[in-house]
Design a protein around this motif. Structure first.
Motif, PDB file in Angstrom:
ATOM      1  N   SER B  78       0.870  -1.277   0.110  1.00  0.00           N
ATOM      2  CA  SER B  78       0.055   0.109   0.057  1.00  0.00           C
ATOM      3  C   SER B  78       0.870   1.222   0.024  1.00  0.00           C
ATOM      4  CB  SER B  78      -0.894  -0.031   1.341  1.00  0.00           C
ATOM      5  OG  SER B  78      -0.410  -0.719   2.490  1.00  0.00           O
ATOM      6  N   PRO B  79       1.387   1.813  -1.108  1.00  0.00           N
ATOM      7  CA  PRO B  79       2.366   2.967  -1.415  1.00  0.00           C
ATOM      8  C   PRO B  79       1.448   4.114  -1.005  1.00  0.00           C
ATOM      9  CG  PRO B  79       2.099   1.677  -3.506  1.00  0.00           C
ATOM     10  CD  PRO B  79       1.110   1.103  -2.487  1.00  0.00           C
ATOM     11  N   TRP B  80       0.351   4.301  -1.161  1.00  0.00           N
ATOM     12  CA  TRP B  80      -0.442   5.314  -0.801  1.00  0.00           C
ATOM     13  C   TRP B  80      -1.631   5.213   0.291  1.00  0.00           C
ATOM     14  CZ3 TRP B  80      -2.120   7.571  -6.042  1.00  0.00           C
ATOM     15  CH2 TRP B  80      -0.883   8.105  -6.848  1.00  0.00           C
ATOM     16  N   ILE B  84      -2.257  10.525   1.341  1.00  0.00           N
ATOM     17  CA  ILE B  84      -2.926  10.752   0.073  1.00  0.00           C
ATOM     18  C   ILE B  84      -4.267  10.677  -0.220  1.00  0.00           C
ATOM     19  CG2 ILE B  84      -2.662   9.754  -2.422  1.00  0.00           C
ATOM     20  CD1 ILE B  84       0.007  11.128  -1.638  1.00  0.00           C
ATOM     21  N   GLY B  85      -4.653   9.333   0.370  1.00  0.00           N
ATOM     22  CA  GLY B  85      -6.197   9.140   0.244  1.00  0.00           C
ATOM     23  C   GLY B  85      -6.986  10.061   0.773  1.00  0.00           C
ATOM     24  N   ILE B 228      -7.497  -2.752  -7.964  1.00  0.00           N
ATOM     25  CA  ILE B 228      -8.957  -2.104  -7.284  1.00  0.00           C
ATOM     26  C   ILE B 228     -10.112  -3.107  -7.467  1.00  0.00           C
ATOM     27  CG2 ILE B 228     -10.384  -0.098  -7.304  1.00  0.00           C
ATOM     28  CD1 ILE B 228      -8.265   1.433  -8.002  1.00  0.00           C
ATOM     29  N   HIS B 229     -10.624  -3.259  -6.055  1.00  0.00           N
ATOM     30  CA  HIS B 229     -11.885  -4.286  -6.424  1.00  0.00           C
ATOM     31  C   HIS B 229     -12.841  -3.512  -7.444  1.00  0.00           C
ATOM     32  CE1 HIS B 229     -15.752  -6.250  -5.272  1.00  0.00           C
ATOM     33  NE2 HIS B 229     -14.802  -6.825  -4.484  1.00  0.00           N
ATOM     34  N   PRO B 230     -13.377  -4.613  -8.276  1.00  0.00           N
ATOM     35  CA  PRO B 230     -14.330  -4.411  -9.371  1.00  0.00           C
ATOM     36  C   PRO B 230     -15.418  -3.310  -8.993  1.00  0.00           C
ATOM     37  CG  PRO B 230     -14.112  -6.429  -9.002  1.00  0.00           C
ATOM     38  CD  PRO B 230     -13.118  -5.839  -8.270  1.00  0.00           C
ATOM     39  N   ASN B 363     -12.172   4.458  -0.600  1.00  0.00           N
ATOM     40  CA  ASN B 363     -12.343   3.085  -1.171  1.00  0.00           C
ATOM     41  C   ASN B 363     -11.391   3.053  -2.395  1.00  0.00           C
ATOM     42  OD1 ASN B 363     -13.894   1.835   0.626  1.00  0.00           O
ATOM     43  ND2 ASN B 363     -15.945   2.459  -0.051  1.00  0.00           N
ATOM     44  N   VAL B 364     -11.483   4.009  -3.311  1.00  0.00           N
ATOM     45  CA  VAL B 364     -10.788   3.729  -4.386  1.00  0.00           C
ATOM     46  C   VAL B 364      -9.500   3.694  -4.317  1.00  0.00           C
ATOM     47  CG1 VAL B 364     -10.239   4.888  -6.690  1.00  0.00           C
ATOM     48  CG2 VAL B 364     -12.738   4.758  -5.773  1.00  0.00           C
ATOM     49  N   SER B 365      -8.864   4.747  -3.304  1.00  0.00           N
ATOM     50  CA  SER B 365      -7.538   4.890  -3.283  1.00  0.00           C
ATOM     51  C   SER B 365      -6.626   4.008  -2.092  1.00  0.00           C
ATOM     52  CB  SER B 365      -7.152   6.503  -2.956  1.00  0.00           C
ATOM     53  OG  SER B 365      -7.676   6.769  -1.617  1.00  0.00           O
ATOM     54  N   VAL B 366      -7.393   3.796  -1.096  1.00  0.00           N
ATOM     55  CA  VAL B 366      -6.947   2.827  -0.180  1.00  0.00           C
ATOM     56  C   VAL B 366      -7.627   1.640   0.211  1.00  0.00           C
ATOM     57  CG1 VAL B 366      -6.171   2.938   2.190  1.00  0.00           C
ATOM     58  CG2 VAL B 366      -5.857   5.026   0.970  1.00  0.00           C
ATOM     59  N   ILE B 367      -8.798   1.708   0.652  1.00  0.00           N
ATOM     60  CA  ILE B 367      -9.349   0.570   1.224  1.00  0.00           C
ATOM     61  C   ILE B 367      -9.642  -0.704   0.081  1.00  0.00           C
ATOM     62  CG2 ILE B 367     -11.614  -0.387   2.334  1.00  0.00           C
ATOM     63  CD1 ILE B 367     -11.988   2.514   3.416  1.00  0.00           C
ATOM     64  N   ALA B 368     -10.105  -0.320  -1.114  1.00  0.00           N
ATOM     65  CA  ALA B 368     -10.433  -1.317  -2.154  1.00  0.00           C
ATOM     66  C   ALA B 368      -9.319  -1.367  -3.029  1.00  0.00           C
ATOM     67  CB  ALA B 368     -11.595  -1.266  -2.871  1.00  0.00           C
ATOM     68  N   TYR B 369      -8.192  -0.773  -2.730  1.00  0.00           N
ATOM     69  CA  TYR B 369      -7.084  -0.834  -3.426  1.00  0.00           C
ATOM     70  C   TYR B 369      -6.165  -2.099  -3.016  1.00  0.00           C
ATOM     71  CZ  TYR B 369      -2.253  -0.044  -5.262  1.00  0.00           C
ATOM     72  OH  TYR B 369      -1.172  -0.328  -5.998  1.00  0.00           O
TER      73      TYR B 369
END
Ligand code: SF4
Ligand code: SF4
Lengths: 286, 430
Positions: B78-80, B84-85, B228-230, B363-369
């Motif tokens: 998890s680079p970000w 960032i998120g 990323i989760h679909p 979700n987009v940047s951290v959780i579902a990534y």
């Protein structure tokens, strides 16, 4: 320990000095020099799992020496201090050893993601990272479909580290260190089209020994690292859902739209401003 | 605070070097006077935020001497993370109110919203300075940050390149939009008129840049297609980010206005006071409309991506919470509040909407990534404190400006500003 880190610093320093000089020359005449990229073919049916490549890689790049013994129980990933790893998989065809490292994509996601052009696709094939440019945003890590670039989280002057296909050695006419040191000759180095031909030749000459697929021929738009295997690639830890579109194409449409928005929206807004009946009164008159 | 009427007179003629010098000297003295805090220093808020900022500074010293890993939970997987998120990606969405409102007021000429234009633009500007600025804390090699701006390292194929440039240019545009207020405060009417003439240009430029970088923040994740989760990845992320930034920004305007009107009660001008309910109900309607468009787009993406196959999983429930609880429900509340003119309901809707945006961006940047990663990323307490520190610092600067410059009391007639500073009672430090 001290000596090793000194050697490592020295290697990296000379390495980057060399790279820096070469690159500037390269960039200037890149289109002219753009010939065929080099590639490496890994035949996992030949690999004996001796991990010589791990040691050769560490020695050539001034990295800490990999562990002497590994029990292959857990799947290891590459790291900032180990750019290639050999893993073992139990399959129908018995034990299969697979080494992983940067795939050196033909159209690399990492390089197109990099806003400073620190990640750079050389005409010869290797994708290299240039210290003097990188600002450490880690967008290359987000973008790489193979999760290859690794970041030095414990350094105040962190670098992005990954396999560079021994680019400095290629410049001197040598083959990559791992290729030179593989006792089983499981890895073959050469121009990419020849490597693909060789791969298919092996498949056709020995159709029962291989699945009829060369991993990397089309994956993610094609890579410079190609794999042969006796069992389906998903059983060997490869992602087979990546598709054949080069990753940079995923952002192409968006980037194409940018100049349009930049040129069309302002006149539109100004026209809207004219047209709106309720004109903005001069604030200074209030 | 001193303002010299003679100096103001002499400015009507062309400024000569000596006048400029004198004016500068006056400004420095004026500035020194304004720098002094007013009112009580030891309020609970000041003590708390002061402590947070101090700890933040300490943490940042560690971070810059020992690397990002020393205080963050970032990893190769998890680079970000939170910085960032939340700080950058969510913060910039929240700052979207500035471009939306300047579109409504300066381009469409909707005078009704003019009283809140200044404070919104100020908020937008500060949000960019602090939250987009928080990017610097997250960069591994921030001393190279000028590489894509000057020099020969233009990665023009990078979405990040576009976003970085747009942040920079947009901050300049926002500053120009806000600058007439500064000139008013400093007592430079001539300069103020010049700057004011630039406003429309800056607004048009700013809106264009905003469209591009609000969507650009989404486009950053286009190449992370297979990570990323679909339920959150689609090729339409940029459009979704752009549309949601409209109501994210406006909800922030509603939310922030609620607090501002309480805390800076005495700074709110008559005109703003009277029309504020109208403004809120109007904003509620715009929010509801854009959220409806957003929900519709999400539905199209849902069908297009055949996402129902994932709905039976825990991720499906998580997705449903975001879409039904934090998008669909606020739409209903906004509409209700608009029709009934119920400000409390509108405020509740704004808060829910903001929560939905936080969730969506995270979700987009951290959780579902890399939702499949064996060890999920959870921010460290240090990351949380630094985030709070950035927010605290921003509030301090905001408060300092609002208490000194004509941000909220636009309706005051021109001669009044001279006396304004002293007339105001000072209950707490500013
Ligand atoms: S595998 Fe990843 S790091 Fe290597 S070239 Fe491809 S995108 Fe870049
Ligand atoms: S971390 Fe460095 S190499 Fe990677 S994208 Fe950012 S600037 Fe480029």
């Amino acid at each position: 320990m001290d000596r090793r880190s000194a050697v490592r610093t020295l290697c990296v320093a000379t390495g980057s000095a060399l790279v820096g000089r070469k690159l500037n020359a390269q960039e200037a005449d890149a289109p002219a020099a753009a010939g065929e990229p080099m590639a490496i073919l890994v035949d996992t049916t030949v690999c004996g799992g001796c991990r010589e490549c791990e040691f050769a890689c560490a020695a050539a790049n001034g990295l800490p020496e990999p562990p002497e013994e590994v029990d292959f129980q857990e799947t290891r990933t590459t790291s900032e201090s180990q750019w290639t790893v050999v893993n073992r998989y139990q399959t129908d065809a018995g034990e299969v050893f697979v080494r992983r490292q940067c795939m050196h994509c033909l159209r690399p996601a990492c390089a197109s993601a990099c806003l400073t052009r620190a990640m750079y696709k050389t005409p010869e094939g290797p994708v290299v990272w240039r210290e003097d440019k990188c600002m450490g945003c880690r967008f290359c890590m987000i973008s790489c479909p193979f999760d290859v670039p690794k970041f030095e989280y414990d350094s105040a002057n962190p670098r992005i580290l990954k396999c560079r296909m021994c680019w400095e050695r290629l410049e001197q006419g040598e083959v990559p260190a791992c290729v030179a040191n593989c006792p089983y000759e499981a890895v073959t180095f050469g121009p990419r089209s020849e490597m693909i031909e060789l791969a298919w030749k092996r498949i056709y000459e020995n159709p029962d020994a291989y699945v009829h697929h060369v991993y990397g021929e089309h994956e993610a738009g094609g890579t410079s690292w190609l794999y042969l295997a006796a069992v389906p690639f998903e059983e060997l830890g490869f992602r087979t859902d990546l598709g054949t579109t080069p990753y940079p194409d995923l952002t192409r449409e968006f980037l194409y739209a940018v100049p349009f928005v930049l040129t069309m929206v302002p006149p539109f807004l100004l026209a809207l401003n004219r047209a709106s009946a309720n004109r903005e009164p001069d604030e200074s008159e209030e | 605070m001193e303002r010299d009427p003679v100096a103001a007179e002499s400015r009507r003629t062309a400024p000569s070097p000596s006048i400029v010098l004198r004016e500068l000297g006056r400004f420095v003295r004026f500035m020194l006077g304004e720098m002094r805090p007013r009112g009580r220093l030891l309020t609970p808020f000041n003590v708390l935020t002061g402590a947070i900022v101090l700890v933040t500074i300490g943490l940042l010293v560690i971070r810059f001497t020992h690397g990002l890993g020393s205080i963050t939970n970032l990893s190769q997987d998890s680079p970000w993370g939170l910085w960032i998120g939340f700080d950058v990606i969510t913060g910039v969405a929240f700052a979207g109110g500035a471009y939306v409102l300047s579109f409504i007021v300066y381009v469409l000429g909707q005078e009704r919203y003019r009283p809140i234009a200044r404070v919104t633009i100020l908020n937008g500007f500060l949000a960019y300075v602090f939250y987009a600025g928080a990017l610097l804390l997250d960069l591994g090699r921030p001393w190279k940050v000028v590489n894509p701006i000057i020099g020969n390292s233009f990665g023009v194929s990078s979405v990040m390149f576009l976003v970085a440039w747009h942040f920079l240019l947009y901050m300049i545009a926002e500053f120009v939009e806000f600058s007439p207020t500064i000139a008013e405060w400093a007592g430079w009417p001539r300069l103020r008129r010049r700057l004011h003439a630039l406003t429309l240009g800056a607004v048009v430029f700013g809106i264009t840049l905003s469209i591009l970088h609000q969507s650009g923040l989404g486009a950053l994740f286009l190449m992370a297609r297979d990570k990323i989760h679909p339920l959150w990845y689609s090729q339409f992320i940029p459009i979704l980010f752009f549309v949601s930034s409209i109501f994210a920004g406006l909800s922030m305007v509603i939310f922030e206005g609620t607090i501002t009107h309480k805390v800076f009660h005495e700074r709110v001008g008559d005109r703003l006071e009277q029309t504020y309910p109208d403004i809120l109900t109007g904003l509620a309607r715009i929010c509801a409309a854009t959220m409806f468009v957003y929900l519709f787009l999400q539905l199209l993406v849902f069908v297009h991506g055949q996402r129902w196959t994932y709905m039976r999983t825990g991720w499906g429930a998580w997705y449903l919470l975001e879409m039904a609880g934090l998008v669909a429900l606020p739409i209903a509340l906004f509409l209700h509040g608009h029709v009934r003119r119920n400000l409390a309901v509108i405020r509740a809707a704004a808060i829910l909407t903001l929560a939905g945006i936080v969730l969506n961006r995270l979700n987009v940047s951290v959780i579902a990534y890399k939702w499949y990663a064996p060890v999920p990323y959870v921010p460290s307490w240090q990351e949380v404190v630094v985030t709070l520190g950035v927010i605290s610092a921003e509030i301090w600067v905001f408060r300092w400006i609002v208490n000194r410059m004509p941000v909220l009391d636009r309706a005051l007639p021109s001669p009044a500003p001279r006396a304004r500073g002293r007339a105001v009672p000072a209950p707490a430090t500013r």
